[in-house]
Write a protein that holds these residues in place. Structure first.
Motif, PDB file in Angstrom:
ATOM      1  N   THR A   2     -29.668  -0.642  21.738  1.00  0.00           N
ATOM      2  CA  THR A   2     -29.611  -0.043  23.062  1.00  0.00           C
ATOM      3  C   THR A   2     -28.531   1.035  23.084  1.00  0.00           C
ATOM      4  OG1 THR A   2     -28.029  -1.716  23.841  1.00  0.00           O
ATOM      5  CG2 THR A   2     -30.370  -2.172  24.195  1.00  0.00           C
ATOM      6  N   ILE A   3     -28.745   2.048  23.913  1.00  0.00           N
ATOM      7  CA  ILE A   3     -27.780   3.129  24.088  1.00  0.00           C
ATOM      8  C   ILE A   3     -27.270   3.078  25.513  1.00  0.00           C
ATOM      9  CG2 ILE A   3     -27.453   5.632  24.134  1.00  0.00           C
ATOM     10  CD1 ILE A   3     -29.574   5.853  21.958  1.00  0.00           C
ATOM     11  N   ALA A   4     -25.972   3.075  25.663  1.00  0.00           N
ATOM     12  CA  ALA A   4     -25.358   2.985  26.991  1.00  0.00           C
ATOM     13  C   ALA A   4     -24.191   3.953  27.096  1.00  0.00           C
ATOM     14  CB  ALA A   4     -24.876   1.556  27.256  1.00  0.00           C
ATOM     15  N   ALA A  50      -9.052  22.076  30.224  1.00  0.00           N
ATOM     16  CA  ALA A  50     -10.297  22.789  30.545  1.00  0.00           C
ATOM     17  C   ALA A  50     -11.509  22.194  29.841  1.00  0.00           C
ATOM     18  CB  ALA A  50     -10.173  24.279  30.241  1.00  0.00           C
ATOM     19  N   LEU A  51     -11.434  20.906  29.469  1.00  0.00           N
ATOM     20  CA  LEU A  51     -12.564  20.213  28.849  1.00  0.00           C
ATOM     21  C   LEU A  51     -12.719  18.836  29.482  1.00  0.00           C
ATOM     22  CD1 LEU A  51     -11.803  20.953  25.086  1.00  0.00           C
ATOM     23  CD2 LEU A  51     -13.780  21.822  26.328  1.00  0.00           C
ATOM     24  N   THR A  52     -13.949  18.419  29.694  1.00  0.00           N
ATOM     25  CA  THR A  52     -14.219  17.034  30.082  1.00  0.00           C
ATOM     26  C   THR A  52     -15.024  16.383  28.968  1.00  0.00           C
ATOM     27  OG1 THR A  52     -16.242  17.644  31.280  1.00  0.00           O
ATOM     28  CG2 THR A  52     -14.184  17.570  32.541  1.00  0.00           C
ATOM     29  N   GLU A  53     -14.851  15.070  28.813  1.00  0.00           N
ATOM     30  CA  GLU A  53     -15.527  14.349  27.728  1.00  0.00           C
ATOM     31  C   GLU A  53     -16.312  13.181  28.276  1.00  0.00           C
ATOM     32  OE1 GLU A  53     -14.642  12.506  23.286  1.00  0.00           O
ATOM     33  OE2 GLU A  53     -12.989  12.612  24.720  1.00  0.00           O
ATOM     34  N   GLU A  54     -17.487  12.977  27.715  1.00  0.00           N
ATOM     35  CA  GLU A  54     -18.289  11.790  27.947  1.00  0.00           C
ATOM     36  C   GLU A  54     -18.738  11.253  26.601  1.00  0.00           C
ATOM     37  OE1 GLU A  54     -21.553  12.781  30.512  1.00  0.00           O
ATOM     38  OE2 GLU A  54     -20.250  13.207  32.240  1.00  0.00           O
ATOM     39  N   ALA A  55     -19.138   9.979  26.572  1.00  0.00           N
ATOM     40  CA  ALA A  55     -19.598   9.383  25.320  1.00  0.00           C
ATOM     41  C   ALA A  55     -20.682   8.357  25.593  1.00  0.00           C
ATOM     42  CB  ALA A  55     -18.439   8.726  24.576  1.00  0.00           C
ATOM     43  N   MET A  56     -21.570   8.204  24.620  1.00  0.00           N
ATOM     44  CA  MET A  56     -22.610   7.180  24.626  1.00  0.00           C
ATOM     45  C   MET A  56     -22.490   6.359  23.354  1.00  0.00           C
ATOM     46  SD  MET A  56     -25.843   9.541  25.700  1.00  0.00           S
ATOM     47  CE  MET A  56     -25.801  10.594  27.155  1.00  0.00           C
ATOM     48  N   LEU A  57     -22.714   5.061  23.475  1.00  0.00           N
ATOM     49  CA  LEU A  57     -22.632   4.165  22.327  1.00  0.00           C
ATOM     50  C   LEU A  57     -23.978   3.505  22.087  1.00  0.00           C
ATOM     51  CD1 LEU A  57     -19.205   2.378  22.994  1.00  0.00           C
ATOM     52  CD2 LEU A  57     -19.639   4.545  21.807  1.00  0.00           C
ATOM     53  N   ALA A  58     -24.351   3.398  20.803  1.00  0.00           N
ATOM     54  CA  ALA A  58     -25.541   2.656  20.410  1.00  0.00           C
ATOM     55  C   ALA A  58     -25.100   1.267  19.951  1.00  0.00           C
ATOM     56  CB  ALA A  58     -26.279   3.385  19.300  1.00  0.00           C
ATOM     57  N   TRP A  59     -25.660   0.238  20.574  1.00  0.00           N
ATOM     58  CA  TRP A  59     -25.262  -1.142  20.306  1.00  0.00           C
ATOM     59  C   TRP A  59     -26.377  -1.886  19.581  1.00  0.00           C
ATOM     60  CZ3 TRP A  59     -20.541  -3.267  21.954  1.00  0.00           C
ATOM     61  CH2 TRP A  59     -19.779  -2.475  22.834  1.00  0.00           C
ATOM     62  N   ASP A  60     -25.981  -2.683  18.587  1.00  0.00           N
ATOM     63  CA  ASP A  60     -26.853  -3.685  17.971  1.00  0.00           C
ATOM     64  C   ASP A  60     -26.178  -5.024  18.222  1.00  0.00           C
ATOM     65  OD1 ASP A  60     -28.690  -5.126  16.514  1.00  0.00           O
ATOM     66  OD2 ASP A  60     -27.880  -4.553  14.564  1.00  0.00           O
ATOM     67  N   GLY A  61     -26.619  -5.723  19.252  1.00  0.00           N
ATOM     68  CA  GLY A  61     -25.898  -6.921  19.690  1.00  0.00           C
ATOM     69  C   GLY A  61     -24.538  -6.516  20.232  1.00  0.00           C
ATOM     70  N   ASP A  62     -23.475  -7.101  19.668  1.00  0.00           N
ATOM     71  CA  ASP A  62     -22.135  -6.767  20.131  1.00  0.00           C
ATOM     72  C   ASP A  62     -21.436  -5.776  19.198  1.00  0.00           C
ATOM     73  OD1 ASP A  62     -21.678  -8.361  17.946  1.00  0.00           O
ATOM     74  OD2 ASP A  62     -20.367  -9.790  18.965  1.00  0.00           O
ATOM     75  N   ARG A  63     -22.203  -5.109  18.348  1.00  0.00           N
ATOM     76  CA  ARG A  63     -21.641  -4.160  17.393  1.00  0.00           C
ATOM     77  C   ARG A  63     -22.044  -2.739  17.772  1.00  0.00           C
ATOM     78  NH1 ARG A  63     -22.771  -4.255  10.790  1.00  0.00           N
ATOM     79  NH2 ARG A  63     -20.907  -3.062  10.186  1.00  0.00           N
ATOM     80  N   VAL A  64     -21.096  -1.832  17.777  1.00  0.00           N
ATOM     81  CA  VAL A  64     -21.391  -0.414  17.991  1.00  0.00           C
ATOM     82  C   VAL A  64     -21.802   0.185  16.652  1.00  0.00           C
ATOM     83  CG1 VAL A  64     -20.428   1.843  18.605  1.00  0.00           C
ATOM     84  CG2 VAL A  64     -19.870  -0.167  19.988  1.00  0.00           C
ATOM     85  N   VAL A  65     -23.029   0.693  16.585  1.00  0.00           N
ATOM     86  CA  VAL A  65     -23.561   1.201  15.321  1.00  0.00           C
ATOM     87  C   VAL A  65     -23.772   2.715  15.355  1.00  0.00           C
ATOM     88  CG1 VAL A  65     -24.622  -0.990  14.734  1.00  0.00           C
ATOM     89  CG2 VAL A  65     -25.938   0.707  16.034  1.00  0.00           C
ATOM     90  N   GLY A  66     -23.553   3.317  16.500  1.00  0.00           N
ATOM     91  CA  GLY A  66     -23.657   4.765  16.620  1.00  0.00           C
ATOM     92  C   GLY A  66     -22.933   5.229  17.859  1.00  0.00           C
TER      93      GLY A  66
END
Length: 330
Positions: A2-4, A50-66
């Protein structure tokens, strides 16, 4: 999988993301120090000016894989988002990167960005091996890099730095620019962004003033950076006409990163770039006795600065290609 969207206040997610970055760095750039934990933890508390940041994480169970993090300029380059995309070495070639990229495209469109800029690493002919999957992924889909930089590395010895030529004197400082020269330093920073090769990239010039320099310094200090700078002052006018900088991130002690080097056009041709860099290497080594190597990135067609670096002992390591991807890919 999942990606969140990342919540920066979620310390567990931030920690899992950091673990992913370490694993990817060890695989992709084994000669690099591990990413700074302090830098990572502070990235949302101390954003770049002058920059804003956002991020998305790919999860496999409780592990961030991307993970995909993207910076969005708020002053210049309002059509661009700067992307860093990482997939865990054990989870590559499973569509995770593609899934993250599609989510980034959608987010960029919501923020009215028409381009996503991303950098990939490649091996040089006869050089150390690199995982070129990112480069091949993009070129196989018809994209071509807008600019390529060469990373070079210098093994730092204990030699003395060069002295200023007649008519000039050297000024050195750690971290914050002295108040009396900050306007000159800001003008040189703006000049660098005007002169620096940008290849076929769509880039708007960034304009620096004293306030923007101070804001950048505050971010660097908040993220645990240390920086050493050497400048050349023109004695007849008192103007700062050349400047260079080497930075350290977090607890790094053996590894420095070459940042800005710029000489005012009217004062070029006198070796000031070589002189301030040589003097700054000695200055950094005197204050960071564990320093062993400095890495520098220069545009492939910036033959002058690459020649200066070669005189200092820099040797090419690998190449870094920058792509600008339309957010409405055909």
């Amino acid at each position: 999988m999942t990606i969140a969207q990342l919540d920066p206040a979620d310390s567990v997610a931030m920690g899992r993301w950091y673990d992913l970055r370490v694993a990817a760095s060890q695989q992709d750039l084994p000669d690099f120090p591990a990413p700074s934990r302090q830098e990572h933890a502070a990235r949302f508390e101390y954003p770049w000016p002058a920059l804003t940041e956002e991020a998305m994480l790919a999860w496999d169970g409780d592990r961030v894989v991307g993970a995909a993090s993207y910076l969005m300029p708020q002053t210049e380059n309002l059509s661009t988002a700067y992307l860093e995309l990482v997939v865990h070495p054990q989870y590559r070639r499973r569509g995770i990167g593609t899934g993250l990229l599609e989510e980034v495209y959608a987010a960029a469109r919501r923020h009215h960005r028409s381009l996503v800029e991303i950098e990939t690493v490649r091996a040089l002919p006869g050089g150390v091996a690199r995982d070129e999957a990112g480069y091949r992924y993009l070129t196989n889909r018809g994209y071509q890099p807008g600019m390529t930089s060469i990373r070079s590395r210098c093994q730092i010895a204990g030699s003395e730095g060069d002295e200023a030529p007649d008519g000039y004197s050297l000024v050195q400082w750690r971290d914050a620019v002295p108040d009396e020269i900050i306007e000159d330093v800001a003008a040189l920073q703006t000049r660098l962004l005007l002169d620096a090769p940008s290849g076929d990239l769509t880039v708007e010039q960034e304009v620096y003033d004293a306030a923007r320099v101070r804001a950048q310094e505050a971010t660097e200090l908040g993220r645990g950076h240390r920086a050493y700078s050497t400048a050349a002052r023109h004695d007849a006018t008192g103007q700062i006409v050349a400047r260079t900088k080497v930075a350290f991130e977090g607890s790094e002690a053996t590894h420095g990163r070459q940042r800005i080097t710029i000489v005012e056009p009217a004062h070029r041709g006198q070796g000031l770039g070589l002189i301030v860099k040589s003097a700054n290497h000695a200055y950094a080594r005197a204050n960071e006795p564990a320093l062993r190597v400095i890495d520098a990135w220069n545009a492939e067609d910036n033959t002058h600065m690459r020649a200066v670096n070669a005189q200092l002992g820099f040797q090419p390591v690998d190449s870094w290609s920058v792509f600008q991807l339309p957010t409405n890919p055909s």
